[in-house]
Design a protein around this motif. Structure first.
Motif, PDB file in Angstrom:
ATOM      1  N   ALA A 115     -91.935 -25.612 -80.428  1.00 40.94           N
ATOM      2  CA  ALA A 115     -91.183 -26.120 -79.277  1.00 40.94           C
ATOM      3  C   ALA A 115     -89.778 -25.549 -79.306  1.00 40.94           C
ATOM      4  N   PHE A 116     -89.379 -24.896 -78.215  1.00 40.52           N
ATOM      5  CA  PHE A 116     -88.016 -24.383 -78.072  1.00 40.52           C
ATOM      6  C   PHE A 116     -87.148 -25.417 -77.372  1.00 40.52           C
ATOM      7  N   ASP A 117     -85.941 -25.662 -77.915  1.00 41.16           N
ATOM      8  CA  ASP A 117     -85.024 -26.575 -77.229  1.00 41.16           C
ATOM      9  C   ASP A 117     -84.186 -25.816 -76.217  1.00 41.16           C
ATOM     10  N   ASP A 118     -83.293 -26.531 -75.548  1.00 42.84           N
ATOM     11  CA  ASP A 118     -82.516 -25.926 -74.468  1.00 42.84           C
ATOM     12  C   ASP A 118     -81.546 -24.858 -74.959  1.00 42.84           C
ATOM     13  N   ALA A 119     -81.207 -24.888 -76.239  1.00 43.63           N
ATOM     14  CA  ALA A 119     -80.318 -23.874 -76.815  1.00 43.63           C
ATOM     15  C   ALA A 119     -81.093 -22.702 -77.404  1.00 43.63           C
ATOM     16  N   GLY A 120     -82.417 -22.701 -77.244  1.00 45.43           N
ATOM     17  CA  GLY A 120     -83.218 -21.597 -77.729  1.00 45.43           C
ATOM     18  C   GLY A 120     -83.593 -21.663 -79.187  1.00 45.43           C
ATOM     19  N   ARG A 121     -83.366 -22.810 -79.839  1.00 46.50           N
ATOM     20  CA  ARG A 121     -83.789 -22.957 -81.236  1.00 46.50           C
ATOM     21  C   ARG A 121     -85.239 -23.419 -81.278  1.00 46.50           C
ATOM     22  N   ARG A 126     -96.696 -36.557 -91.835  1.00 49.33           N
ATOM     23  CA  ARG A 126     -98.043 -36.319 -92.354  1.00 49.33           C
ATOM     24  C   ARG A 126     -98.631 -35.036 -91.771  1.00 49.33           C
ATOM     25  N   ASN A 127     -98.924 -35.037 -90.493  1.00 48.07           N
ATOM     26  CA  ASN A 127     -99.497 -33.842 -89.865  1.00 48.07           C
ATOM     27  C   ASN A 127     -99.178 -33.894 -88.383  1.00 48.07           C
ATOM     28  N   VAL A 128     -98.119 -33.220 -87.975  1.00 50.78           N
ATOM     29  CA  VAL A 128     -97.634 -33.260 -86.597  1.00 50.78           C
ATOM     30  C   VAL A 128     -98.340 -32.161 -85.801  1.00 50.78           C
ATOM     31  N   GLN A 129     -99.210 -32.576 -84.876  1.00 48.64           N
ATOM     32  CA  GLN A 129     -99.898 -31.604 -84.026  1.00 48.64           C
ATOM     33  C   GLN A 129     -99.585 -31.792 -82.543  1.00 48.64           C
ATOM     34  N   ALA A 130     -98.603 -32.624 -82.241  1.00 51.21           N
ATOM     35  CA  ALA A 130     -98.153 -32.798 -80.862  1.00 51.21           C
ATOM     36  C   ALA A 130     -96.635 -32.828 -80.871  1.00 51.21           C
ATOM     37  N   ALA A 131     -96.015 -31.985 -80.079  1.00 51.42           N
ATOM     38  CA  ALA A 131     -94.550 -31.922 -80.045  1.00 51.42           C
ATOM     39  C   ALA A 131     -94.105 -31.323 -78.718  1.00 51.42           C
ATOM     40  N   ALA A 132     -92.997 -31.843 -78.181  1.00 48.25           N
ATOM     41  CA  ALA A 132     -92.439 -31.326 -76.931  1.00 48.25           C
ATOM     42  C   ALA A 132     -90.987 -31.761 -76.826  1.00 48.25           C
ATOM     43  N   ILE A 133     -90.223 -31.000 -76.070  1.00 48.81           N
ATOM     44  CA  ILE A 133     -88.819 -31.320 -75.810  1.00 48.81           C
ATOM     45  C   ILE A 133     -88.724 -32.213 -74.569  1.00 48.81           C
ATOM     46  N   PRO A 186     -87.377 -33.485 -71.276  1.00 46.20           N
ATOM     47  CA  PRO A 186     -86.607 -32.730 -70.280  1.00 46.20           C
ATOM     48  C   PRO A 186     -85.275 -33.349 -69.915  1.00 46.20           C
ATOM     49  N   GLY A 187     -85.087 -34.645 -70.162  1.00 47.69           N
ATOM     50  CA  GLY A 187     -83.820 -35.287 -69.844  1.00 47.69           C
ATOM     51  C   GLY A 187     -82.827 -35.223 -70.974  1.00 47.69           C
ATOM     52  N   SER A 188     -83.245 -35.653 -72.156  1.00 48.77           N
ATOM     53  CA  SER A 188     -82.338 -35.715 -73.299  1.00 48.77           C
ATOM     54  C   SER A 188     -82.243 -34.409 -74.068  1.00 48.77           C
ATOM     55  N   GLY A 189     -83.248 -33.560 -73.950  1.00 49.57           N
ATOM     56  CA  GLY A 189     -83.289 -32.338 -74.746  1.00 49.57           C
ATOM     57  C   GLY A 189     -83.722 -32.556 -76.177  1.00 49.57           C
ATOM     58  N   ALA A 190     -84.120 -33.784 -76.515  1.00 47.39           N
ATOM     59  CA  ALA A 190     -84.529 -34.107 -77.882  1.00 47.39           C
ATOM     60  C   ALA A 190     -85.998 -33.768 -78.106  1.00 47.39           C
ATOM     61  N   LEU A 191     -86.330 -33.457 -79.348  1.00 48.34           N
ATOM     62  CA  LEU A 191     -87.717 -33.250 -79.727  1.00 48.34           C
ATOM     63  C   LEU A 191     -88.413 -34.594 -79.882  1.00 48.34           C
ATOM     64  N   TRP A 192     -89.593 -34.731 -79.282  1.00 51.05           N
ATOM     65  CA  TRP A 192     -90.489 -35.855 -79.525  1.00 51.05           C
ATOM     66  C   TRP A 192     -91.727 -35.312 -80.209  1.00 51.05           C
ATOM     67  N   GLU A 193     -92.338 -36.112 -81.070  1.00 51.40           N
ATOM     68  CA  GLU A 193     -93.556 -35.657 -81.743  1.00 51.40           C
ATOM     69  C   GLU A 193     -94.493 -36.829 -81.967  1.00 51.40           C
ATOM     70  N   ILE A 194     -95.794 -36.511 -82.042  1.00 54.15           N
ATOM     71  CA  ILE A 194     -96.808 -37.503 -82.418  1.00 54.15           C
ATOM     72  C   ILE A 194     -97.616 -36.908 -83.549  1.00 54.15           C
ATOM     73  N   GLU A 195     -97.759 -37.673 -84.641  1.00 55.14           N
ATOM     74  CA  GLU A 195     -98.441 -37.165 -85.824  1.00 55.14           C
ATOM     75  C   GLU A 195     -99.648 -38.014 -86.174  1.00 55.14           C
ATOM     76  N   HIS A 196    -100.603 -37.352 -86.816  1.00 59.05           N
ATOM     77  CA  HIS A 196    -101.818 -38.020 -87.253  1.00 59.05           C
ATOM     78  C   HIS A 196    -101.510 -39.019 -88.366  1.00 59.05           C
ATOM     79  N   GLY A 197    -101.981 -40.243 -88.201  1.00 60.92           N
ATOM     80  CA  GLY A 197    -102.017 -41.167 -89.316  1.00 60.92           C
ATOM     81  C   GLY A 197    -103.299 -40.936 -90.107  1.00 60.92           C
TER      82      GLY A 197
END
Length: 383
Positions: free
Chosen positions: A162-168, A226-233, A235-246
């Motif tokens: 996932a690329f953030d708004d600053a290109g990282r 544990r195992n993060v296989q879902a991630a996205a930035i 669009p409002g805050s620019g923060a990374l959100w993620e969902i990981e397998h339990g």
């Protein structure tokens, strides 16, 4: 003549055929919208991710190690040349794909994959290459990140990009599943069980939280995953959100902050597969971040996208998540950082949803993780 509405894609009419072989074309009524769900392309071997190109076509990865272009009409290309060698055992192989934020000028494509090592060891790696104008080959392919250490495991690679708004570039990394490895999720001299943040060329941003700390790898953004296989930035805050397998229970939605510890394998909202407690047996501990939401039973999250298109204005700002175990596309309505409602789509089709993406026109596309995997398109009904 219009077709009758199906309840969230009922598979009744398809019951006589294997689910993977049955092309879909049904009108469905969800809680908020009426839509058509149709097979856009099929015949893919365990597709893992898709990324839209500016012309409306898409790049799609197949876990055995192939990258393909799928045209805007659903035509699947021959494999694109130049893909790095992958270790396609177990959960490994060619995994995520992402375009550089400046793709229209530099043509750079990023791939995450299981990188083979000596003696059967592997690691999650990220390579980038320049896609030619005909989308037939990658040139100047360079590895920009390789997880340390390589270990003898074929599971829990993480691998979302996932690329953030600053290109990282954020890269999610699993703890490689085995009990002898997973404790490294708490150790800052290992990439296992981490989210890392790098510049597009693989260098380390100066403001990463562990830059300059002795004994810590500077790429690390957050740890205890544990195992993060879902991630996205967002669009409002620019923060990374993620969902990981339990494990057995306890999938987690997190908004990982710089330097945050997300608890694995010390605390968990699930238990080990044999029913024994994870770590301390507790769900919370001082100094460890609490998830925004958990799921028990698990959905087994893979792929996610915030919806911001115009095709479905009722879904503006919602979060869509692929579900493997739940065989569903999970829609989460949000109010800031809070999940206010959940709806499950495509459940009755019985397909493992591996990735989800919003098309330039606002339609939603998902890929199914099957031997005969497909790309499904969710589009609004037209009058």
């Amino acid at each position: 003549m219009s077709r009758p509405f199906a309840r969230l894609l009922s598979a009744t009419a398809l019951a006589a055929l294997p689910a993977a072989a049955a092309a879909l074309d049904q009108d469905v009524r969800t809680e908020e919208v009426a839509a058509n769900v149709a097979t856009f392309a099929d015949g893919l071997d365990h597709p893992w991710a898709l990324a839209f190109l500016p012309d409306g076509s898409m790049l799609v990865t197949e876990r055995p190690g192939r990258l393909r272009r799928v045209s805007a009409a659903g035509e699947i290309s021959d494999p694109i040349a130049g893909v790095p060698k992958v270790d396609a055992r177990g959960q490994g192989g060619l995994l995520d794909v992402a375009l550089d934020p400046d793709f229209e000028t530099n043509r750079l494509v990023y791939l995450s994959y299981a990188e083979p090592g000596e003696g059967g060891t592997t690691s999650t790696a990220v390579a980038r290459g320049r896609l030619d104008r005909d989308a037939t080959a990658l040139a100047d392919v360079t590895v920009v990140f390789s997880q340390k250490p390589k270990v003898a495991s074929t599971a829990h690679y993480g691998s979302r990009l996932a690329f953030d708004d600053a290109g990282r570039l954020y890269v999610t990394l699993g703890e490689r599943f085995a009990e002898r490895f997973r404790g490294q999720a708490q150790e800052l001299d290992s990439h296992l069980g981490k989210i890392v943040r790098i510049n597009p060329d693989g260098s380390v941003p100066d403001d990463n939280p562990f830059v300059g700390r002795e004994g810590a790898l500077p790429e690390i953004w957050s740890y205890g995953h544990r195992n993060v296989q879902a991630a996205a930035i967002h669009p409002g805050s620019g923060a990374l959100w993620e969902i990981e397998h339990g494990p057995r229970g306890g999938d987690e939605l997190n908004i990982p902050k710089a330097g945050g510890n997300y608890g694995w394998p010390v605390v968990s909202y699930g238990v080990n597969y044999d029913g024994s407690p994870v770590g301390t047996g507790r769900q919370r501990a001082p100094g460890m971040e609490d998830p925004i939401r958990t799921w028990t039973p698990v959905i087994a999250p893979s792929g996610m996208a915030f919806y911001s298109g115009k095709a479905f204005p009722e879904w503006e700002g919602d979060l869509f998540v692929g579900g493997l175990a739940s065989t569903a596309l999970v829609r989460l309505a949000l109010d800031g950082r809070m999940v206010t409602h959940e709806e499950r789509l495509l459940e009755d089709a019985g397909q493992r949803i591996r990735d989800v993406a919003e098309a330039p026109g606002g339609e939603i596309y998902v890929v199914t993780d099957e031997d005969d995997g497909a790309i499904l398109r969710i589009a609004p009904l037209r009058d």
